[in-house]
Design a protein around this motif. Structure first.
Motif, PDB file in Angstrom:
ATOM      1  N   UNK A 106      -3.322  19.586   3.319  1.00  0.00           N
ATOM      2  CA  UNK A 106      -3.131  18.987   4.627  1.00  0.00           C
ATOM      3  C   UNK A 106      -2.369  17.686   4.455  1.00  0.00           C
ATOM      4  N   UNK A 107      -1.489  17.378   5.409  1.00  0.00           N
ATOM      5  CA  UNK A 107      -0.660  16.181   5.318  1.00  0.00           C
ATOM      6  C   UNK A 107      -1.475  14.956   5.677  1.00  0.00           C
ATOM      7  N   UNK A 108      -1.515  13.972   4.760  1.00  0.00           N
ATOM      8  CA  UNK A 108      -2.287  12.764   4.994  1.00  0.00           C
ATOM      9  C   UNK A 108      -1.531  11.758   5.818  1.00  0.00           C
ATOM     10  N   UNK A 109      -0.193  11.703   5.700  1.00  0.00           N
ATOM     11  CA  UNK A 109       0.626  10.807   6.514  1.00  0.00           C
ATOM     12  C   UNK A 109       0.443   9.344   6.162  1.00  0.00           C
ATOM     13  N   UNK A 110      -0.103   9.007   4.974  1.00  0.00           N
ATOM     14  CA  UNK A 110      -0.266   7.610   4.602  1.00  0.00           C
ATOM     15  C   UNK A 110      -1.309   6.917   5.477  1.00  0.00           C
ATOM     16  N   UNK A 111      -1.210   5.363   5.632  1.00  0.00           N
ATOM     17  CA  UNK A 111      -2.131   4.623   6.479  1.00  0.00           C
ATOM     18  C   UNK A 111      -1.722   4.643   7.900  1.00  0.00           C
ATOM     19  N   UNK A 112      -2.720   4.640   8.854  1.00  0.00           N
ATOM     20  CA  UNK A 112      -2.400   4.696  10.283  1.00  0.00           C
ATOM     21  C   UNK A 112      -2.768   3.368  10.908  1.00  0.00           C
TER      22      UNK A 112
ATOM     23  N   UNK B 224      -4.271  -7.401  -7.176  1.00  0.00           N
ATOM     24  CA  UNK B 224      -5.234  -6.394  -7.606  1.00  0.00           C
ATOM     25  C   UNK B 224      -4.605  -5.007  -7.662  1.00  0.00           C
ATOM     26  N   UNK B 225      -3.789  -4.680  -6.681  1.00  0.00           N
ATOM     27  CA  UNK B 225      -3.126  -3.376  -6.690  1.00  0.00           C
ATOM     28  C   UNK B 225      -2.156  -3.250  -7.860  1.00  0.00           C
ATOM     29  N   UNK B 226      -1.367  -4.305  -8.103  1.00  0.00           N
ATOM     30  CA  UNK B 226      -0.438  -4.267  -9.230  1.00  0.00           C
ATOM     31  C   UNK B 226      -1.160  -4.141 -10.551  1.00  0.00           C
ATOM     32  N   UNK B 227      -2.273  -4.855 -10.684  1.00  0.00           N
ATOM     33  CA  UNK B 227      -3.043  -4.771 -11.925  1.00  0.00           C
ATOM     34  C   UNK B 227      -3.604  -3.368 -12.131  1.00  0.00           C
TER      35      UNK B 227
ATOM     36  N   UNK C 297       0.849  -1.186   0.000  1.00  0.00           N
ATOM     37  CA  UNK C 297       0.000   0.000   0.000  1.00  0.00           C
ATOM     38  C   UNK C 297       0.890   1.244   0.000  1.00  0.00           C
ATOM     39  N   UNK C 298       1.204   1.710  -1.165  1.00  0.00           N
ATOM     40  CA  UNK C 298       2.022   2.917  -1.248  1.00  0.00           C
ATOM     41  C   UNK C 298       1.290   4.068  -0.573  1.00  0.00           C
TER      42      UNK C 298
END
Length: 392
Positions: A385-391, A198-201, A138-139
């Motif tokens: 606003x900074x999302x900071x990726x997944x938490x 699925x993500x790669x596709x 998950x980039x």
């Protein structure tokens, strides 16, 4: 370089605070040893409080490691010897039994600390690997893609993992942004492989197909092609599928195209504090569409400046509290419609965990997309606003 120094300083300060707090807690078992010893020495000969000394190493084990626990056990044993010397003699049967019992119990507590410490190290390694896998799979989404502000949140149900079967991705096209959020069958680490496919596709096909139906068909083809690779000896071939929601958000138009492959519809948050699910005609999930002759005709919805789209997986709306009630996502976010994507997801995360009592039964993922109002001529668009990726 400055940020590295600041980060090191914060970590050092955190370790120092933890060190001080542990040594401050040592006062509790030490005071107990002194109090029990003094009271026992002043009590009549037929009253024995020495066995209560085992409380000291037991309490120490709750916040300290095996060394401090062993040291506290040794102090408790020394106190028991002092009690025996001044209270009937060291060689009496009663005192010998108490000393041996205290020694054995202290050793058992230390062994418990060793096992717990070893498990904590193993758990830390698992979490480290899981976190690394999350960043690879998950980039982290950028805080801004084109004119859109975006933030994402991932909550894994498995305690030792930070990633599972939920997924999201976004990519820039020539005249817009394409976004996907999905949920593969199952949960936890076994679903990671299918999520990776699925993500790669999506990342590859999103730049190869001109329209959203062609993209959905390409994803269906990828899932169906690799379905046999995940079939187990139990014969569950054909049961590997994923729900997905695909969006195409143009830069210069409010007409946003969406295709739902068995996925919950997004919520539209407007500046007038209204929250409404978008009307979709969902196709079957990816992986079963070939059998159902799915129609990937896109739905179109208006996504105006100032609006926010909230995408989510079913782990959010199917989260239950202790009474079995589902999490009422639209009602809860009605008061946060004017928040930035990052702040909105912060509120949802805190409220969702409070609803379920701190632990989810299924993975949950959310993506908030905000189209800022068009700035007046001569004014630059403020920093997103900074999302900071997944938490976690």
């Amino acid at each position: 370089m400055h940020s590295e120094k600041v980060g090191f300083g914060r970590r050092f300060a955190g370790l120092g605070q933890l060190w001080r707090s542990r040594y401050a807690l040592l006062v509790i078992p030490l005071v107990l040893i002194v109090v029990i010893t003094v009271v026992d020495l002043r009590s009549p000969a037929d009253i024995h409080l020495g066995p209560a000394l085992v409380i000291a190493p037991a309490i120490t084990a709750s916040f300290a490691g095996p060394r401090l626990t062993g040291a506290m056990g040794a102090l408790a044993l020394a106190a028991q010897v002092i009690i025996a010397v001044f209270h009937g003699g060291l060689t009496t049967t009663n005192h010998l039994v108490q000393i041996v019992t205290l020694a054995v119990l202290s050793v058992l507590v230390v062994c418990f600390c060793l096992v717990r410490e070893r498990r904590d190290r193993q758990l830390a390694k698992v979490r480290s690997v899981s976190e690394a896998a999350q960043h690879v799979l998950l980039w982290p989404l950028p805080d801004q893609i084109g004119p859109l502000q975006i933030s994402c949140l991932y909550l894994a149900a498995e305690e030792e993992a930070r990633i599972g079967g939920d997924l999201y991705a976004a990519t820039r096209t020539e005249d817009g942004v394409r976004v996907m959020i999905g949920d593969v069958r199952g949960k936890g680490l076994p679903a990671v492989g299918e999520a990776a496919i699925l993500l790669g596709a999506f990342r590859e096909a999103a730049h190869q197909h001109a329209d959203l139906p062609a993209l959905a068909a390409a994803l269906e083809h990828s899932i169906s092609r690799y379905e046999a690779d995940f079939a187990t000896s139990d014969g569950d071939a054909g049961e590997h599928f994923a729900t997905a929601l695909l969006l195409e958000i143009p830069d210069r138009s409010s007409a946003t195209q969406m295709i739902s492959c068995g996925h919950p519809p997004p919520l539209l948050l407007t500046p007038d504090h209204s929250v409404s699910p978008l009307s979709l005609h969902p196709a079957p999930p990816l992986g079963v569409a070939a059998m159902a002759a799915a129609d990937h005709t896109p739905d179109v919805a208006a996504f105006h400046a100032g609006d926010t789209l909230l995408l989510y997986t079913d782990g959010v709306i199917e989260a239950r509290d202790h009474d079995g009630d589902f999490y009422p996502l639209p009602e809860r976010i009605a008061n946060w419609t004017d928040s930035s994507p990052d702040v909105l997801l912060h509120h949802i995360r805190r409220d969702l965990l409070a609803h379920v009592g701190g632990r989810l039964d299924d993975d949950a993922a959310l993506v908030a997309i905000h189209r800022p109002p068009t700035p007046h001529p001569g004014h630059r668009l403020g920093k997103a606003f900074h999302a900071g990726g997944s938490r976690q």
